[in-house]
Scaffold this motif. Sequence first.
Motif, PDB file in Angstrom:
ATOM      1  N   ALA A  90      -6.987  18.099 -46.696  1.00 38.34           N
ATOM      2  CA  ALA A  90      -8.370  18.402 -46.306  1.00 38.34           C
ATOM      3  C   ALA A  90      -8.631  19.899 -46.400  1.00 38.34           C
ATOM      4  CB  ALA A  90      -8.633  17.896 -44.890  1.00 38.34           C
ATOM      5  N   PHE A  91      -7.644  20.695 -46.014  1.00 40.42           N
ATOM      6  CA  PHE A  91      -7.782  22.146 -46.145  1.00 40.42           C
ATOM      7  C   PHE A  91      -7.896  22.552 -47.618  1.00 40.42           C
ATOM      8  CE2 PHE A  91      -5.392  26.022 -47.194  1.00 40.42           C
ATOM      9  CZ  PHE A  91      -6.223  26.980 -46.613  1.00 40.42           C
ATOM     10  N   LEU A  92      -7.060  21.942 -48.488  1.00 44.13           N
ATOM     11  CA  LEU A  92      -7.076  22.308 -49.907  1.00 44.13           C
ATOM     12  C   LEU A  92      -8.401  21.979 -50.586  1.00 44.13           C
ATOM     13  CD1 LEU A  92      -3.491  21.228 -51.067  1.00 44.13           C
ATOM     14  CD2 LEU A  92      -4.342  23.550 -50.700  1.00 44.13           C
ATOM     15  N   LEU A  93      -9.148  21.044 -50.031  1.00 41.42           N
ATOM     16  CA  LEU A  93     -10.459  20.696 -50.594  1.00 41.42           C
ATOM     17  C   LEU A  93     -11.602  21.467 -49.945  1.00 41.42           C
ATOM     18  CD1 LEU A  93     -10.108  16.814 -50.897  1.00 41.42           C
ATOM     19  CD2 LEU A  93      -9.686  18.544 -52.647  1.00 41.42           C
ATOM     20  N   SER A  94     -11.292  22.322 -48.988  1.00 42.53           N
ATOM     21  CA  SER A  94     -12.317  23.075 -48.267  1.00 42.53           C
ATOM     22  C   SER A  94     -12.560  24.435 -48.925  1.00 42.53           C
ATOM     23  CB  SER A  94     -11.897  23.277 -46.813  1.00 42.53           C
ATOM     24  OG  SER A  94     -10.809  24.193 -46.736  1.00 42.53           O
ATOM     25  N   ASP A  95     -13.616  25.103 -48.510  1.00 41.99           N
ATOM     26  CA  ASP A  95     -13.932  26.433 -49.040  1.00 41.99           C
ATOM     27  C   ASP A  95     -12.854  27.450 -48.684  1.00 41.99           C
ATOM     28  OD1 ASP A  95     -16.264  25.458 -50.101  1.00 41.99           O
ATOM     29  OD2 ASP A  95     -17.517  26.079 -48.405  1.00 41.99           O
ATOM     30  N   ALA A  96     -12.134  27.238 -47.597  1.00 45.09           N
ATOM     31  CA  ALA A  96     -11.102  28.188 -47.182  1.00 45.09           C
ATOM     32  C   ALA A  96      -9.969  28.284 -48.204  1.00 45.09           C
ATOM     33  CB  ALA A  96     -10.537  27.780 -45.819  1.00 45.09           C
ATOM     34  N   ALA A  97      -9.784  27.233 -49.022  1.00 40.88           N
ATOM     35  CA  ALA A  97      -8.711  27.238 -50.021  1.00 40.88           C
ATOM     36  C   ALA A  97      -9.191  27.698 -51.389  1.00 40.88           C
ATOM     37  CB  ALA A  97      -8.109  25.836 -50.136  1.00 40.88           C
ATOM     38  N   ALA A 145      -5.868  28.002 -54.885  1.00 37.88           N
ATOM     39  CA  ALA A 145      -6.443  27.564 -56.174  1.00 37.88           C
ATOM     40  C   ALA A 145      -7.218  26.250 -56.083  1.00 37.88           C
ATOM     41  CB  ALA A 145      -5.338  27.451 -57.224  1.00 37.88           C
ATOM     42  N   ARG A 146      -8.118  26.154 -55.097  1.00 42.52           N
ATOM     43  CA  ARG A 146      -8.880  24.910 -54.969  1.00 42.52           C
ATOM     44  C   ARG A 146      -9.688  24.609 -56.224  1.00 42.52           C
ATOM     45  NH1 ARG A 146     -14.420  24.023 -51.658  1.00 42.52           N
ATOM     46  NH2 ARG A 146     -15.093  25.229 -53.466  1.00 42.52           N
ATOM     47  N   SER A 147     -10.436  25.595 -56.704  1.00 38.88           N
ATOM     48  CA  SER A 147     -11.303  25.381 -57.862  1.00 38.88           C
ATOM     49  C   SER A 147     -10.639  25.765 -59.173  1.00 38.88           C
ATOM     50  CB  SER A 147     -12.601  26.194 -57.704  1.00 38.88           C
ATOM     51  OG  SER A 147     -13.290  25.809 -56.535  1.00 38.88           O
ATOM     52  N   GLY A 148      -9.445  26.352 -59.100  1.00 38.16           N
ATOM     53  CA  GLY A 148      -8.842  26.916 -60.303  1.00 38.16           C
ATOM     54  C   GLY A 148      -8.064  25.951 -61.154  1.00 38.16           C
ATOM     55  N   HIS A 149      -7.634  24.791 -60.616  1.00 35.09           N
ATOM     56  CA  HIS A 149      -6.713  23.953 -61.368  1.00 35.09           C
ATOM     57  C   HIS A 149      -7.398  22.873 -62.206  1.00 35.09           C
ATOM     58  CE1 HIS A 149      -7.070  21.703 -57.481  1.00 35.09           C
ATOM     59  NE2 HIS A 149      -7.168  20.679 -58.315  1.00 35.09           N
ATOM     60  N   TRP A 150      -8.725  22.865 -62.225  1.00 33.78           N
ATOM     61  CA  TRP A 150      -9.419  21.833 -62.992  1.00 33.78           C
ATOM     62  C   TRP A 150      -9.484  22.207 -64.469  1.00 33.78           C
ATOM     63  CZ3 TRP A 150      -9.677  17.536 -60.577  1.00 33.78           C
ATOM     64  CH2 TRP A 150      -9.820  17.525 -59.181  1.00 33.78           C
ATOM     65  N   PRO A 151      -9.267  21.234 -65.382  1.00 33.52           N
ATOM     66  CA  PRO A 151      -9.274  21.521 -66.820  1.00 33.52           C
ATOM     67  C   PRO A 151     -10.688  21.751 -67.353  1.00 33.52           C
ATOM     68  CG  PRO A 151      -8.971  19.175 -66.446  1.00 33.52           C
ATOM     69  CD  PRO A 151      -8.914  19.835 -65.091  1.00 33.52           C
ATOM     70  N   TYR A 152     -10.758  22.336 -68.536  1.00 32.69           N
ATOM     71  CA  TYR A 152     -12.057  22.671 -69.137  1.00 32.69           C
ATOM     72  C   TYR A 152     -12.871  21.425 -69.481  1.00 32.69           C
ATOM     73  CZ  TYR A 152     -10.278  21.333 -73.752  1.00 32.69           C
ATOM     74  OH  TYR A 152      -9.775  20.628 -74.819  1.00 32.69           O
ATOM     75  N   PHE A 153     -12.213  20.271 -69.640  1.00 30.36           N
ATOM     76  CA  PHE A 153     -12.943  19.051 -70.018  1.00 30.36           C
ATOM     77  C   PHE A 153     -13.356  18.217 -68.808  1.00 30.36           C
ATOM     78  CE2 PHE A 153      -8.347  18.640 -70.708  1.00 30.36           C
ATOM     79  CZ  PHE A 153      -8.010  17.650 -69.803  1.00 30.36           C
ATOM     80  N   ALA A 154     -13.225  18.776 -67.589  1.00 33.79           N
ATOM     81  CA  ALA A 154     -13.662  18.086 -66.370  1.00 33.79           C
ATOM     82  C   ALA A 154     -15.073  18.541 -66.002  1.00 33.79           C
ATOM     83  CB  ALA A 154     -12.696  18.368 -65.223  1.00 33.79           C
ATOM     84  N   GLU A 155     -15.986  17.594 -65.859  1.00 33.28           N
ATOM     85  CA  GLU A 155     -17.357  17.935 -65.491  1.00 33.28           C
ATOM     86  C   GLU A 155     -17.418  18.353 -64.027  1.00 33.28           C
ATOM     87  OE1 GLU A 155     -20.740  15.699 -67.001  1.00 33.28           O
ATOM     88  OE2 GLU A 155     -19.318  14.279 -67.880  1.00 33.28           O
ATOM     89  N   HIS A 156     -18.089  19.468 -63.770  1.00 30.54           N
ATOM     90  CA  HIS A 156     -18.238  19.948 -62.405  1.00 30.54           C
ATOM     91  C   HIS A 156     -19.030  18.944 -61.580  1.00 30.54           C
ATOM     92  CE1 HIS A 156     -16.685  23.839 -61.195  1.00 30.54           C
ATOM     93  NE2 HIS A 156     -16.731  24.208 -62.459  1.00 30.54           N
ATOM     94  N   GLY A 157     -18.659  18.814 -60.305  1.00 31.73           N
ATOM     95  CA  GLY A 157     -19.383  17.934 -59.411  1.00 31.73           C
ATOM     96  C   GLY A 157     -18.747  17.905 -58.041  1.00 31.73           C
ATOM     97  N   GLU A 158     -19.400  17.243 -57.113  1.00 29.80           N
ATOM     98  CA  GLU A 158     -18.885  17.143 -55.755  1.00 29.80           C
ATOM     99  C   GLU A 158     -17.561  16.389 -55.707  1.00 29.80           C
ATOM    100  OE1 GLU A 158     -19.796  18.440 -52.816  1.00 29.80           O
ATOM    101  OE2 GLU A 158     -21.169  19.660 -54.006  1.00 29.80           O
ATOM    102  N   TRP A 159     -17.307  15.544 -56.697  1.00 28.09           N
ATOM    103  CA  TRP A 159     -16.069  14.759 -56.724  1.00 28.09           C
ATOM    104  C   TRP A 159     -14.828  15.637 -56.710  1.00 28.09           C
ATOM    105  CZ3 TRP A 159     -12.572  15.286 -60.729  1.00 28.09           C
ATOM    106  CH2 TRP A 159     -13.033  15.981 -61.856  1.00 28.09           C
TER     107      TRP A 159
END
Length: 393
Positions: free
Chosen positions: A323-330, A336-350
């Motif tokens: 839950a912490f890793l999915l929060s703004d604090a991480a 690296a909460r937002s950093g590990h997503w690949p370039y072919f992943a569409e941004h979204g709340e998911w």
Amino acid sequence: MSATAIGYSETNDRTSNNSLIRVLVALFGLACLPIGSLWDISHHSTIGRDTFWTPAHIVIQLGGIVPALLFTIVALRTTFSKNAPDRDASVSFWGARAPLGVWVTIWGAVAMVSSAPFDNWWHNAYGLDVKIISPPHTILGVGMLAVGFGVMLFVFSAQNQADAASQQYRGVFCAVAVGIMLALVGDFTTEYCWPNLQHTAHFYRVVCTLFLFLLVIAARAARIRGAATIAAATYMTIYILLILILPLFPAHPKLGPIYHPVDHMVPPMFPLLLVLPALAIDLIEWKFGQPAERRWWHDWLLAIGLGTAYLIIVFPVQWNFSAFLLSDAADNRFFARSGHWPYFAEHGEWMNTFWDWREDPVRPAGIVRAFITACISSRIGLWFGNYFLRLRR
């Protein structure tokens, strides 16, 4: 002291130093496997698949080739050696002689190298992998696990053959080898261990299998106190170093579609907090793992205790930490909460919500299944740990 005694001592010292060098080279090769794999995942997530001859692929192949070349030399020397102790501490294969770990590693390296042209053809025929586990990656993965298991056999055998004064620091090498294997298992289970999946029952069954199995082997077989903790710390260190280092290198996608523009290498996701349950495993093994008189039922009870302690710690720790890793604090360089997503992943709340928790909720039946899995993994880990503890060839 007589000249004969001095010569015998010098021979033993040279043998010990040669054994230490072989162990260190084997560990270096083993470390190339999870590092290269995480680097390769980052390359696919950042750039896409452009050629087989990427630095990450070369590092992965070095992880098989370096131990295989080293162990081929060991096999040749042992086969033609007139030294009775060396031949006694080996097994025969088609007339050649070498320690068991040597043969397992060489087989794994052959599987790894043979997977390379298959993987190249697969990408040319079908394009970018949708999932990590594809047929060529399966062959590669089996080979990598065989190399890792072979190196573990070799390192534990070297520990058990060392004199009493050397066994403690050799035990550190054994724990490190297990930690590198944990990182490799972490690579292969990436698709099941996203923070977004850590509120599902399946996730807890996954972390109660190979992760626990390896930690128990370290605690039982490495001749140093705190071996499971050292192994878990090694696993976490590999991941954290790559989280911090990979984004330092600029890179851009070369394949479309690009839904998530990136300008640097994508880091891996943050590792599981295995140090905490590893501490409990070490404590239980230290207090109850070596009784004065071992009965047939002792390790069965110990496996239940280890499985219980592991699950009791892993469940609340990962439930809350995810839950912490999915929060703004991480949302920073370290976690690296937002950093590990690949370039072919569409941004979204998911990206920052839990997945599948409605379809696969954590209910009492799911916890019972995870508990049974943990106990079975612990018992198998103790069986293997006892074997590694006695291994001398």
